[in-house]
Design an enzyme around this catalytic site. Sequence first.
Site, PDB file in Angstrom:
ATOM      1  N   VAL A 137      10.154   7.962  -7.410  1.00 39.06           N
ATOM      2  CA  VAL A 137      10.954   6.802  -6.988  1.00 39.06           C
ATOM      3  C   VAL A 137      11.397   6.087  -8.261  1.00 39.06           C
ATOM      4  O   VAL A 137      10.565   5.635  -9.057  1.00 39.06           O
ATOM      5  CB  VAL A 137      10.146   5.852  -6.079  1.00 39.06           C
ATOM      6  CG1 VAL A 137      10.990   4.638  -5.712  1.00 39.06           C
ATOM      7  CG2 VAL A 137       9.683   6.582  -4.810  1.00 39.06           C
TER       8      VAL A 137
ATOM      9  N   HIS B 245       1.002   1.942 -10.235  1.00 37.83           N
ATOM     10  CA  HIS B 245       0.034   2.394  -9.236  1.00 37.83           C
ATOM     11  C   HIS B 245      -1.300   1.733  -9.553  1.00 37.83           C
ATOM     12  O   HIS B 245      -1.790   1.831 -10.686  1.00 37.83           O
ATOM     13  CB  HIS B 245      -0.184   3.912  -9.326  1.00 37.83           C
ATOM     14  CG  HIS B 245       0.997   4.757  -8.977  1.00 37.83           C
ATOM     15  ND1 HIS B 245       1.146   5.358  -7.743  1.00 37.83           N
ATOM     16  CD2 HIS B 245       2.079   5.129  -9.709  1.00 37.83           C
ATOM     17  CE1 HIS B 245       2.263   6.069  -7.732  1.00 37.83           C
ATOM     18  NE2 HIS B 245       2.848   5.949  -8.913  1.00 37.83           N
TER      19      HIS B 245
ATOM     20  N   HIS C 257       7.161   1.120 -10.991  1.00 36.82           N
ATOM     21  CA  HIS C 257       6.049   0.667 -10.149  1.00 36.82           C
ATOM     22  C   HIS C 257       4.747   1.026 -10.818  1.00 36.82           C
ATOM     23  O   HIS C 257       4.583   2.121 -11.363  1.00 36.82           O
ATOM     24  CB  HIS C 257       6.121   1.290  -8.747  1.00 36.82           C
ATOM     25  CG  HIS C 257       6.359   2.765  -8.755  1.00 36.82           C
ATOM     26  ND1 HIS C 257       7.608   3.314  -8.969  1.00 36.82           N
ATOM     27  CD2 HIS C 257       5.517   3.812  -8.599  1.00 36.82           C
ATOM     28  CE1 HIS C 257       7.522   4.624  -8.933  1.00 36.82           C
ATOM     29  NE2 HIS C 257       6.256   4.959  -8.718  1.00 36.82           N
TER      30      HIS C 257
ATOM     31  N   ARG D  20       0.835  -1.198   0.000  1.00 35.45           N
ATOM     32  CA  ARG D  20       0.000   0.000   0.000  1.00 35.45           C
ATOM     33  C   ARG D  20       0.875   1.257   0.000  1.00 35.45           C
ATOM     34  O   ARG D  20       1.890   1.321   0.704  1.00 35.45           O
ATOM     35  CB  ARG D  20      -0.941  -0.004   1.213  1.00 35.45           C
ATOM     36  CG  ARG D  20      -1.932  -1.151   1.138  1.00 35.45           C
ATOM     37  CD  ARG D  20      -2.990  -1.101   2.225  1.00 35.45           C
ATOM     38  NE  ARG D  20      -3.683  -2.389   2.309  1.00 35.45           N
ATOM     39  CZ  ARG D  20      -4.686  -2.773   1.503  1.00 35.45           C
ATOM     40  NH1 ARG D  20      -5.130  -1.948   0.572  1.00 35.45           N
ATOM     41  NH2 ARG D  20      -5.231  -3.966   1.636  1.00 35.45           N
ATOM     42  N   ASP D  21       0.442   2.232  -0.803  1.00 33.19           N
ATOM     43  CA  ASP D  21       1.170   3.499  -0.895  1.00 33.19           C
ATOM     44  C   ASP D  21       1.094   4.238   0.445  1.00 33.19           C
ATOM     45  O   ASP D  21       0.050   4.273   1.098  1.00 33.19           O
ATOM     46  CB  ASP D  21       0.577   4.365  -2.010  1.00 33.19           C
ATOM     47  CG  ASP D  21       1.506   5.474  -2.431  1.00 33.19           C
ATOM     48  OD1 ASP D  21       2.024   5.406  -3.569  1.00 33.19           O
ATOM     49  OD2 ASP D  21       1.737   6.409  -1.642  1.00 33.19           O
ATOM     50  N   ILE D  22       2.207   4.842   0.841  1.00 32.90           N
ATOM     51  CA  ILE D  22       2.273   5.545   2.121  1.00 32.90           C
ATOM     52  C   ILE D  22       1.438   6.835   2.112  1.00 32.90           C
ATOM     53  O   ILE D  22       1.048   7.338   3.161  1.00 32.90           O
ATOM     54  CB  ILE D  22       3.757   5.841   2.474  1.00 32.90           C
ATOM     55  CG1 ILE D  22       3.939   6.034   3.970  1.00 32.90           C
ATOM     56  CG2 ILE D  22       4.293   7.024   1.688  1.00 32.90           C
ATOM     57  CD1 ILE D  22       5.392   6.035   4.410  1.00 32.90           C
TER      58      ILE D  22
HETATM   59  P1  5GP Z   1       5.851   8.025  -8.298  1.00 31.27           P
HETATM   60  O1  5GP Z   1       5.614   9.466  -7.893  1.00 31.27           O
HETATM   61  O2  5GP Z   1       7.325   7.714  -8.429  1.00 31.27           O
HETATM   62  O3  5GP Z   1       5.060   7.581  -9.487  1.00 31.27           O
HETATM   63  O4  5GP Z   1       5.286   7.151  -7.106  1.00 31.27           O
HETATM   64  C1  5GP Z   1       6.017   6.911  -5.943  1.00 31.27           C
HETATM   65  C2  5GP Z   1       5.038   6.523  -4.886  1.00 31.27           C
HETATM   66  O5  5GP Z   1       5.738   5.950  -3.802  1.00 31.27           O
HETATM   67  C3  5GP Z   1       4.245   7.721  -4.313  1.00 31.27           C
HETATM   68  O6  5GP Z   1       2.855   7.509  -4.515  1.00 31.27           O
HETATM   69  C4  5GP Z   1       4.633   7.729  -2.837  1.00 31.27           C
HETATM   70  O7  5GP Z   1       3.570   8.092  -1.991  1.00 31.27           O
HETATM   71  C5  5GP Z   1       5.098   6.301  -2.611  1.00 31.27           C
HETATM   72  N1  5GP Z   1       6.083   6.158  -1.549  1.00 31.27           N
HETATM   73  C6  5GP Z   1       7.178   6.937  -1.363  1.00 31.27           C
HETATM   74  N2  5GP Z   1       7.869   6.500  -0.295  1.00 31.27           N
HETATM   75  C7  5GP Z   1       7.190   5.422   0.200  1.00 31.27           C
HETATM   76  C8  5GP Z   1       7.420   4.544   1.294  1.00 31.27           C
HETATM   77  O8  5GP Z   1       8.401   4.645   2.044  1.00 31.27           O
HETATM   78  N3  5GP Z   1       6.513   3.565   1.505  1.00 31.27           N
HETATM   79  C9  5GP Z   1       5.423   3.398   0.690  1.00 31.27           C
HETATM   80  N4  5GP Z   1       4.584   2.407   0.999  1.00 31.27           N
HETATM   81  N5  5GP Z   1       5.185   4.214  -0.358  1.00 31.27           N
HETATM   82  C10 5GP Z   1       6.052   5.214  -0.605  1.00 31.27           C
END
Ligand code: 5GP
Length: 114
Positions: free
Chosen positions: A96, A102, A100, A29-31
């Site tokens: 990140v 979503h 990944h 699950r997303d944080i």
């Molecule tokens: P992006 O912006 O790269 O597409 O998505 C990265 C996602 O990783 C974001 O939705 C963010 O909330 C999530 N995220 C960042 N750090 C962590 C973490 O430490 N744990 C979890 N579960 N999600 C994270």
Amino acid sequence: MSDDLFLKIIAREIPADIVYEDDEVLAFRDINPQAPLHVLIIPKVHIRTINDLQPTDAELVGKLFLVAQDIARSEGIDESGYRVVMNCNAGAGQTVFHIHLHLLGGRDFTWPPG
Ligand code: 5GP
């Protein structure tokens, strides 16, 4: 790759609410959830962005979608609808750099996305 946050989650160096795991894929699950259901589905191998994918990764990427399908079904949102998104590079919102998917669901979504 010690700067790869998601490798640390895979290694259990950082805690996460894991909803699926096999030899190749982890989902958690997303944080900072953007919907009632917001799960990240990642390969266990480090791939920085969509731009770094190789033809040999095709099956693995397909598997990310099959895992999304399974989670959507088990969470009961497969019929109401859900969205899967993969951002590529900063301009699209990638923060990140470990690919990944979503999986977002549990509310209505608009189009075009922001
Ligand atoms: P992006 O912006 O790269 O597409 O998505 C990265 C996602 O990783 C974001 O939705 C963010 O909330 C999530 N995220 C960042 N750090 C962590 C973490 O430490 N744990 C979890 N579960 N999600 C994270």
